[in-house]
Design a protein around this motif. Sequence first.
Motif, PDB file in Angstrom:
ATOM      1  N   ALA A  73       0.866  -1.182   0.000  1.00 63.46           N
ATOM      2  CA  ALA A  73       0.000   0.000   0.000  1.00 63.46           C
ATOM      3  C   ALA A  73       0.896   1.224   0.000  1.00 63.46           C
ATOM      4  CB  ALA A  73      -0.902   0.003   1.226  1.00 63.46           C
ATOM      5  N   GLU A  74       0.509   2.247  -0.774  1.00 66.83           N
ATOM      6  CA  GLU A  74       1.332   3.449  -0.915  1.00 66.83           C
ATOM      7  C   GLU A  74       0.499   4.693  -0.692  1.00 66.83           C
ATOM      8  OE1 GLU A  74       3.232   5.372  -4.753  1.00 66.83           O
ATOM      9  OE2 GLU A  74       4.416   3.638  -4.110  1.00 66.83           O
ATOM     10  N   GLY A  75       1.104   5.710  -0.131  1.00 66.31           N
ATOM     11  CA  GLY A  75       0.450   6.991   0.073  1.00 66.31           C
ATOM     12  C   GLY A  75       1.440   8.117  -0.099  1.00 66.31           C
ATOM     13  N   GLU A  76       0.924   9.333  -0.240  1.00 67.73           N
ATOM     14  CA  GLU A  76       1.789  10.480  -0.498  1.00 67.73           C
ATOM     15  C   GLU A  76       1.383  11.655   0.377  1.00 67.73           C
ATOM     16  OE1 GLU A  76       1.694  13.315  -4.166  1.00 67.73           O
ATOM     17  OE2 GLU A  76       2.897  11.568  -4.694  1.00 67.73           O
ATOM     18  N   SER A  77       2.363  12.425   0.805  1.00 67.70           N
ATOM     19  CA  SER A  77       2.125  13.666   1.541  1.00 67.70           C
ATOM     20  C   SER A  77       2.836  14.785   0.809  1.00 67.70           C
ATOM     21  CB  SER A  77       2.695  13.574   2.961  1.00 67.70           C
ATOM     22  OG  SER A  77       2.113  12.518   3.657  1.00 67.70           O
ATOM     23  N   TYR A  90       7.995  16.626  -0.873  1.00 66.57           N
ATOM     24  CA  TYR A  90       7.121  15.463  -1.039  1.00 66.57           C
ATOM     25  C   TYR A  90       7.619  14.337  -0.143  1.00 66.57           C
ATOM     26  CZ  TYR A  90       5.117  17.454  -5.274  1.00 66.57           C
ATOM     27  OH  TYR A  90       4.473  18.249  -6.168  1.00 66.57           O
ATOM     28  N   SER A  91       6.688  13.566   0.349  1.00 67.43           N
ATOM     29  CA  SER A  91       7.023  12.395   1.143  1.00 67.43           C
ATOM     30  C   SER A  91       6.085  11.268   0.716  1.00 67.43           C
ATOM     31  CB  SER A  91       6.841  12.710   2.628  1.00 67.43           C
ATOM     32  OG  SER A  91       7.095  11.580   3.406  1.00 67.43           O
ATOM     33  N   THR A  92       6.656  10.130   0.421  1.00 60.66           N
ATOM     34  CA  THR A  92       5.865   8.961   0.031  1.00 60.66           C
ATOM     35  C   THR A  92       6.167   7.835   1.012  1.00 60.66           C
ATOM     36  OG1 THR A  92       6.015   9.566  -2.297  1.00 60.66           O
ATOM     37  CG2 THR A  92       5.394   7.292  -1.814  1.00 60.66           C
ATOM     38  N   TRP A  93       5.119   7.218   1.535  1.00 61.71           N
ATOM     39  CA  TRP A  93       5.303   6.047   2.386  1.00 61.71           C
ATOM     40  C   TRP A  93       4.734   4.842   1.669  1.00 61.71           C
ATOM     41  CZ3 TRP A  93       0.578   4.001   3.163  1.00 61.71           C
ATOM     42  CH2 TRP A  93      -0.512   4.871   3.157  1.00 61.71           C
ATOM     43  N   THR A  94       5.392   3.718   1.858  1.00 60.10           N
ATOM     44  CA  THR A  94       4.937   2.458   1.266  1.00 60.10           C
ATOM     45  C   THR A  94       5.038   1.370   2.327  1.00 60.10           C
ATOM     46  OG1 THR A  94       5.911   3.195  -0.829  1.00 60.10           O
ATOM     47  CG2 THR A  94       5.192   0.908  -0.705  1.00 60.10           C
ATOM     48  N   PHE A  95       3.961   0.626   2.502  1.00 61.22           N
ATOM     49  CA  PHE A  95       3.949  -0.496   3.428  1.00 61.22           C
ATOM     50  C   PHE A  95       3.899  -1.793   2.621  1.00 61.22           C
ATOM     51  CE2 PHE A  95       2.254   2.829   6.130  1.00 61.22           C
ATOM     52  CZ  PHE A  95       2.838   2.562   7.355  1.00 61.22           C
ATOM     53  N   TYR A  96       4.714  -2.758   3.009  1.00 56.77           N
ATOM     54  CA  TYR A  96       4.653  -4.093   2.433  1.00 56.77           C
ATOM     55  C   TYR A  96       4.318  -5.039   3.581  1.00 56.77           C
ATOM     56  CZ  TYR A  96       6.546  -2.144  -1.773  1.00 56.77           C
ATOM     57  OH  TYR A  96       6.711  -1.390  -2.901  1.00 56.77           O
ATOM     58  N   TRP A 109       8.523   1.698   4.159  1.00 54.11           N
ATOM     59  CA  TRP A 109       9.513   2.510   3.459  1.00 54.11           C
ATOM     60  C   TRP A 109       9.050   3.961   3.493  1.00 54.11           C
ATOM     61  CZ3 TRP A 109      13.712   0.759   0.262  1.00 54.11           C
ATOM     62  CH2 TRP A 109      13.869  -0.628   0.233  1.00 54.11           C
ATOM     63  N   ILE A 110       9.998   4.883   3.540  1.00 59.23           N
ATOM     64  CA  ILE A 110       9.683   6.305   3.449  1.00 59.23           C
ATOM     65  C   ILE A 110      10.585   6.917   2.375  1.00 59.23           C
ATOM     66  CG2 ILE A 110      11.280   6.964   5.304  1.00 59.23           C
ATOM     67  CD1 ILE A 110       7.917   8.661   4.786  1.00 59.23           C
ATOM     68  N   GLY A 111       9.989   7.768   1.552  1.00 58.93           N
ATOM     69  CA  GLY A 111      10.741   8.468   0.519  1.00 58.93           C
ATOM     70  C   GLY A 111      10.500   9.956   0.627  1.00 58.93           C
ATOM     71  N   GLU A 112      11.550  10.742   0.488  1.00 53.50           N
ATOM     72  CA  GLU A 112      11.438  12.192   0.576  1.00 53.50           C
ATOM     73  C   GLU A 112      12.207  12.826  -0.573  1.00 53.50           C
ATOM     74  OE1 GLU A 112      11.226  12.323   5.424  1.00 53.50           O
ATOM     75  OE2 GLU A 112      13.169  12.603   4.444  1.00 53.50           O
TER      76      GLU A 112
END
Length: 129
Positions: A73-77, A90-96, A109-112
Amino acid sequence: MKWAHRMPFEALKGKTLVEVKVKENDEILFTTTEGERYQLYHEQECCEDVHIESIVGDLEDLVGSEILMAEGAEGESRFKEEDEDEIRYYSTWTFYKLATLKGYVDIRWIGESNGCYSESVDFVLLEDK
């Protein structure tokens, strides 16, 4: 030479793992009983940071028992800098999520970035050619 083929994360469902290895908070390798090797990772670029933020559960619970659940599942802030009308961060989180009869594991996971770079996590099947 190694080749990588993009796969849906759900491809792990029904597989049995013999090994799960985390490498430096930015890569996870999964090896199945059939000898298949899968990699969950992000190819870093200059102006972004994507890494494993947390692992809840014991990865050893995924070894030696059939994977009953494998989903992502992925989401964005988006954040604005003070006194600016423009989005600057931007920040994107992804759960596996993975589960076997032995236990459940949630990998976050967190992406910035500044919004110009991909923060997505890739899941690939590795093959020797």
